[in-house]
Design an enzyme around this catalytic site. Structure first.
Site, PDB file in Angstrom:
ATOM      1  CE  LYS A 277      -9.935   0.085  -2.068  1.00 57.02           C
ATOM      2  NZ  LYS A 277      -9.521   1.262  -2.791  1.00 57.02           N
TER       3      LYS A 277
ATOM      4  CE  LYS B  73     -13.834   0.003   4.790  1.00 59.42           C
ATOM      5  NZ  LYS B  73     -14.582   0.544   3.653  1.00 59.42           N
TER       6      LYS B  73
END
Lengths: 292, 292, 292, 292
Positions: free
Chosen positions: B168, B237
């Site tokens: 991911k 992030k």
């Protein structure tokens, strides 16, 4: 009215493109090695001419050559042979600036020079399903559209002359960046023992997908075949042209700039004639792993 | 056998995911603000519980939280409430290393911790058509697959625990790079007066295409809407997590590394809560143009 | 033998350089705005001439202009006025490739063209303590050395014609990279509350020190004065020339490439006429801090 | 009052540092391999102790270890042995974040933990002429200054605890960037046939100069000796710590970020134990040339 077209540059792209033209138009062909032109004439019923000047007697002249330098070198011969109102359509992956300068010079001789680089590769050329990035006046596009339709299924005018080359250069720079970044990411995953094929499957259903992850890496890298259909040296050339575009625009493109330099490193380390996807072999060495 | 599931974290993703689960399973829900859980129970027939420990009494516990820090902070409560053989499926876009450490710690308590981050966004969550990147044992995947199928149409096991988060993170890093490079290239073209919409049309028929050029830029940038469905701060992030993956693998990823820093600049200059595509506003400033 | 010299381009560098020459040689001066030449003649006893052709009658012709484009534009006038055996010494921070082409063309007219870019800035020019990077034959250097010594204390031959410009471009690219990286590092330290002045003191006793950390940042950034002695636009130009050098060498330079693009962003965001050290204001914005 | 000091970690730096301390203070020494401590005691009159706890009985405890992980691993033993008011001075090139956490933990046990990384290398350690980047309270610095002066001639307090490590990491990151960029630029010049030694001579009188161009490249690269006094793997570690500093500050540092990844590539391709300047061998391969 019967339109006559001419095609100069019977390479891996040009040969099948000229074949498609021959089916619809009276087509003159010229090639640096004349045998290639004779072979084309025999195979497709085109007419092999022995000079660029003779080719320039057509209504529309197509060129498809390695770089804009080879295109510009033909200008004298084209001018000497050109009939009234010649439109010269350059399908080379060329240099926008050279193209704009050439267009100005040729306009002074009554020749309209436009750029129409292609995407779709040799497979698209053979199938007659290329995409064309057209740079030039709308009216000129309408004039040459029937000829372009002989080998292209998508024809998009992107701006004035030179714009086609600019878009093609940027497209290939995006290919370079997307390829390099995917190589970096997959190499890290491979080094951690992640299943790269499975990772690609899910990336291709996610936001990070690209032509690179959907097609190039599964077909060329995971199979370890790296078929040389688009050479590293050409990707480096196009990335360099993209940086010329960026600098001509006084724009800032740090990611493209850096990738151009990394692609150059790959040319020097992996070899100019390797497939562009073989650039990932360099990343594999940097990360001590193999993407498979 | 009747399987009971629990869902912790009823945010923009978790709320509709838990709704889909409720249609097939007895479903416990917990949320930091209890009202949200009560509302879910009223709307979908789930059962609102008042502690994480109570949620951990289910057979399968799902978490979907902002970062792995919030996930790890629940471990004590989960351990205190967990019944025999709990499987904890973390759908957070989390940190592979925190995840692996947590898995080891929880295994010592008889809890199996696996990671299952998602792609498809809030639209996919609402439609129950998410993609799942599963990190964990094959046998565990088979155990939880019926529950995952309540909200996902594509479920791919990419490796051992932590691998889902790694994939991911890399996917989102590729999104970041593809986005940034496309912004650079299109800004240069725009500065030169090229028709950006037409350029995208032909790039999307060519080798440089990506999800960014096919969907994000036409829908969000050319329209100047920049709808904040995935915030810049979250992309930053995730790009940071990708660099953690790279460094954990002792791999080299200069393009991703640099893009992470540029995304951080965009967070600081454009704003953390803007849509991730608004990063291109920074490139526009650097190149004195607008991508339209 | 009495040597006559001429100086074309009485800018911030050229004006004091021509003054030093006037003290030792019969010196002709020419400037685009003739008043400047007249003023120089009045002040230093040089002789103001009204055409470049007249200046080219000297034994040694110096040029010091903004870019190689202005230098090349003088070639016709120089050729028309040149006496036998003119040596043309170009002190511009110029383009190696334009320089090499010009040298070939001028050689055909009996004019020797060499490059001699400078370092030391306006302070060095006024003090007559410049450094010269000489590109050209050794024998030519010996011929012009007495004239160069009028304004330079360090004269180094770095290779054939064009090499001086190449070295100057690379020097300024290193300045750009060293400056940018120091800005990044110090911004991060500042954001963490570290005492930047103390950090610089110890860096300057350590391996990371450079002219940037020893002089530019303490004098120009920490003081927040940013005196515009060397403009951002010129640093961007030189970094661009450095990338031309890199690409001409078919070399790979990802760090310089990327820094060139970041400097371009600074030109567009901070302003072309700001001092080159003001590029750090952009980094400060990216990192939400101030380097002080 | 007689101050007793202890030194843990008698490596290439620590051994001579402890020797200098022994000349002024009662000095306890401890090393993982006890023979080294015995040898030190025999050679310099220090006292070899057999446990870290015993070393912690001193008034000031110095540590100089490979990374902060090794430092943190000693905390239990130090706590168990520490007398009242121990000051622990860590000279490791360490991790600011680990350091800050350790300082908080140790403060709870009455131990003051400060960081004091060094520059000057083994030559500086042997000569007792190191520079110290001190992170900690001013009053603590005054307390330990007499001990630091045994081996250091420059002592600068840069901020609170952790700041010394942060500055050291940034210094080494600047070393990495300056080194890499100089390698890129000189490789391009070399490929063009420019005299690299002459180019360096003039760069070192110009704005692009740095410790790298003035010392490292002339002494280690042009001579092709690459003496391994500071290993590539350590430079990679420090560049990684610098990126931790940057990310901890939520700052943006694209040039340092990218260089860290390139240094990692060099570690993987050239070898972790080679001298850090051997990274330029990789650039030479990328540019098909040699810097000489």
């Amino acid at each position: 009215m019967n339109v006559t077209v001419a095609f100069v540059g019977l390479g891996a792209m040009g040969y099948p493109m000229a074949a498609h033209l021959s089916r619809r138009f009276e087509t003159l062909v010229w090639n640096r090695t004349h045998e290639k032109a004779l072979q084309h004439a025999a195979e497709y019923g085109s007419r092999a001419v022995t000079s660029v000047a003779a080719a320039a007697e057509a209504d529309i002249l197509f060129t498809c050559l390695p770089t804009s330098a080879e295109v510009a070198a033909l200008a004298g011969d084209v001018i000497s042979g050109a009939g009234n109102g010649l439109v010269w359509v350059d399908c080379t992956s060329g240099d926008p600036e050279v193209t704009r300068e050439l267009a100005v010079r040729l306009a002074g001789q009554g020749i309209e020079f436009v750029d129409a680089p292609l995407s779709g590769g040799t497979a698209g050329a053979e199938a007659g399903k290329l995409s064309v990035m057209f740079g030039g006046a709308e009216s000129t596009l309408e004039e040459v559209r029937p000829a372009l339709e002989a080998f292209a299924t998508k024809i998009v005018r992107v701006g004035e002359v030179g714009s086609g080359h600019a878009v093609k250069a940027i497209n290939n720079a995006l290919l370079a960046v997307n390829l390099w970044a995917a190589g970096e990411g997959l190499a890290a995953l491979a080094a951690l023992g992640v299943d790269v094929g499975a990772a690609l499957e899910v990336i291709n259903a996610s936001s990070g997908r690209s032509n690179v992850t959907e097609n190039l890496i599964p077909q060329r890298v995971l199979t370890r075949t790296f078929p040389a259909t688009f050479k590293l040296a050409l990707l480096a050339k196009d990335a360099g042209l993209a940086m010329d575009v960026v600098r001509g625009a006084r724009a800032s493109a740090p990611v493209i700039a850096m990738t151009e330099s990394l692609i150059r490193a790959a040319v020097n380390e992996i070899g100019p004639d390797e497939d562009h996807t073989a650039a990932l072999k360099l990343i594999e060495r940097w990360s001590k792993t193999e993407i498979r």
